[in-house]
Design an enzyme around this catalytic site. Sequence first.
Site, PDB file in Angstrom:
ATOM      1  N   ASP A   1      -3.669   4.453   4.818  1.00 24.22           N
ATOM      2  CA  ASP A   1      -2.921   3.907   3.684  1.00 24.22           C
ATOM      3  C   ASP A   1      -3.952   3.079   2.937  1.00 24.22           C
ATOM      4  O   ASP A   1      -4.327   1.990   3.402  1.00 24.22           O
ATOM      5  CB  ASP A   1      -1.755   3.028   4.157  1.00 24.22           C
ATOM      6  N   HIS A   2      -4.445   3.593   1.814  1.00 25.61           N
ATOM      7  CA  HIS A   2      -5.638   2.958   1.242  1.00 25.61           C
ATOM      8  C   HIS A   2      -5.387   1.523   0.774  1.00 25.61           C
ATOM      9  O   HIS A   2      -6.316   0.740   0.644  1.00 25.61           O
ATOM     10  CB  HIS A   2      -6.264   3.826   0.136  1.00 25.61           C
TER      11      HIS A   2
ATOM     12  N   HIS B   1       2.595   2.137   0.603  1.00 24.11           N
ATOM     13  CA  HIS B   1       1.868   0.964   0.115  1.00 24.11           C
ATOM     14  C   HIS B   1       2.757  -0.279   0.003  1.00 24.11           C
ATOM     15  O   HIS B   1       2.390  -1.364   0.448  1.00 24.11           O
ATOM     16  CB  HIS B   1       1.251   1.245  -1.261  1.00 24.11           C
TER      17      HIS B   1
HETATM   18  C1  BG6 Z   1      -1.673   6.782  -4.315  1.00 21.11           C
HETATM   19  C2  BG6 Z   1      -0.572   7.518  -5.044  1.00 21.11           C
HETATM   20  O1  BG6 Z   1      -1.366   6.665  -2.958  1.00 21.11           O
HETATM   21  O2  BG6 Z   1      -1.802   5.486  -4.876  1.00 21.11           O
HETATM   22  C3  BG6 Z   1      -0.876   7.598  -6.517  1.00 21.11           C
HETATM   23  O3  BG6 Z   1      -0.448   8.823  -4.505  1.00 21.11           O
HETATM   24  C4  BG6 Z   1      -1.130   6.230  -7.077  1.00 21.11           C
HETATM   25  O4  BG6 Z   1       0.194   8.221  -7.226  1.00 21.11           O
HETATM   26  C5  BG6 Z   1      -2.174   5.495  -6.234  1.00 21.11           C
HETATM   27  O5  BG6 Z   1      -1.615   6.388  -8.393  1.00 21.11           O
HETATM   28  C6  BG6 Z   1      -2.300   4.049  -6.685  1.00 21.11           C
HETATM   29  O6  BG6 Z   1      -3.393   3.482  -6.047  1.00 21.11           O
HETATM   30  P1  BG6 Z   1      -4.164   2.250  -6.679  1.00 21.11           P
HETATM   31  O7  BG6 Z   1      -5.192   1.904  -5.650  1.00 21.11           O
HETATM   32  O8  BG6 Z   1      -4.729   2.717  -7.981  1.00 21.11           O
HETATM   33  O9  BG6 Z   1      -3.132   1.189  -6.874  1.00 21.11           O
END
Ligand code: BG6
Length: 505
Positions: free
Chosen positions: A186-187, A249
Amino acid sequence: MEGQKKLPPTILFIFGGSGDLTNRKLVPALYNLFLDNYLPDKFVIIGAGRTPFDSDEDYRKKLFEGVQSFSGRKDELDGKWQVFSSNIFYHLTDLRDDSSYQNIFEDIKNKTKDWGEPPVTIFYLAVAPQLAQVLAQKLYEQKLCEDPVRTRLVFEKPFGHDLQSAHELNQLLRSMFDEEQIFRIDHYLGKETVQNILAFRFANALFEPIWNNNYIDHIQITAAETVGVENRGGYYEQAGALRDMVQNHILQLICMIAMEPPVSFDANEIRNKKVDVLHAIRKLDPEEVHAHAVRGQYAAGWMNGKQVQAYRQEKDVNPQSPVETFVAAKFFIDNWRWRNVPFYIRTGKFLHEKTTLITIEFKDAPCYSFPKEAAETWRPNRLTISIQPEMDIRIRFQAKQPGQEMVLNPVNMIFSYAEAYDGREPEAYETLLEDVISGNQTLFMRADQVEAAWAIIEPIMQTWLKRPPVDFPNYTPGSWGPEDSEELIARDGHHWAVVPAKTKE
Ligand code: BG6
């Protein structure tokens, strides 16, 4: 920045080695780790994919373009890229063909011989979810993951499509691998500001005593994007904002804010404390869903001076699509600490501003002794944690405006990363890849976390599926989403907090 750890020799296989994730995120992150001396001395990357390249050099050239665009370190490229990329190779691979796996065996065997010890082997499955499942099965059947300590598999989301499919996927993986081998990304958890929530809460004695329903009135989380679904219409039609952002997230951000203090930084201890939060989040009855959750879909309109099309006109999207590109919801956590404190969340595409913001609003002072006119601009205390793109933490409190009269104003005390620290914050993928290489699972989703998160959104998904939206599209690009979202929070006497101005609100 100097790397501190001595890491064992490692081979990283990236399936989907010619894909977007590898190009934009993985290799730029690995290159940054290399520059900062965080990679093992003996480290090889092997990209595997279906796109043919003339040679390894040709593959490296393509990756170099990604590094130049996405590593953020253009000035440090001289010479270093040559050294780094000499350890990158490419195998043209048909993942469904058993003979492809023979190459992997050979690579591991050769490296074991060169390095004089068996390497840690990481299989990064940067491929579509259905393929990741096939691939995991192949790796298992080919006996490539037999050593539970030295072999690891990295999965990207989505982990299932709903509770049932996530459960089945977990069961399948657990029948083949140890949970300690499985790294589910989960980045958001790799973001510097997200990790700092733990430091903020548990390395300071100041906040913990007031971090509960005696002092906190409500909490808000906004994760707003200014992009639409871009070229991911096909994926997004199967997902929608609830699955794409909330299940993972946003619920993870709630966990970081709401978890009990861990007794150690052991990966399972942290994950146990987080899963406790997920279990305590109240599951909605289908009849309650409409009062607790709002969905939206963007119409055609304008974004930053450019005309944009409606979600239903995007490529690979059904022209009558009921899929939501915006969600707002209210959750409760039924435990002693958080009983009756609403957690409002909202997320969406094509919103007014790119921002991820957590706001903790405290209760009013119990008694207010200032003259009424002193306090016309009086506001409750508020703590704002800006996750991105601004990275700061601010506390709003009342101050006396200088002058002969007693006039009170809200002001902010701000900790800004940019001002407090020199240098570059690592990208989420750098942190996460470094953790995979060193075998630290703290920031990765355990099977039970994934399922507990699905269980929370399942009633909303089911209810929405049964009752298709009647008002889509219902928000304009560049707005803060549908009006119902304002109403959701206004019913409780609150309003959505917006990105604070630099010094003063
Ligand atoms: C991803 C989603 O996990 O997170 C995307 O699949 C989204 O749709 C992205 O744009 C948002 O990540 P960040 O790091 O730009 O907030």
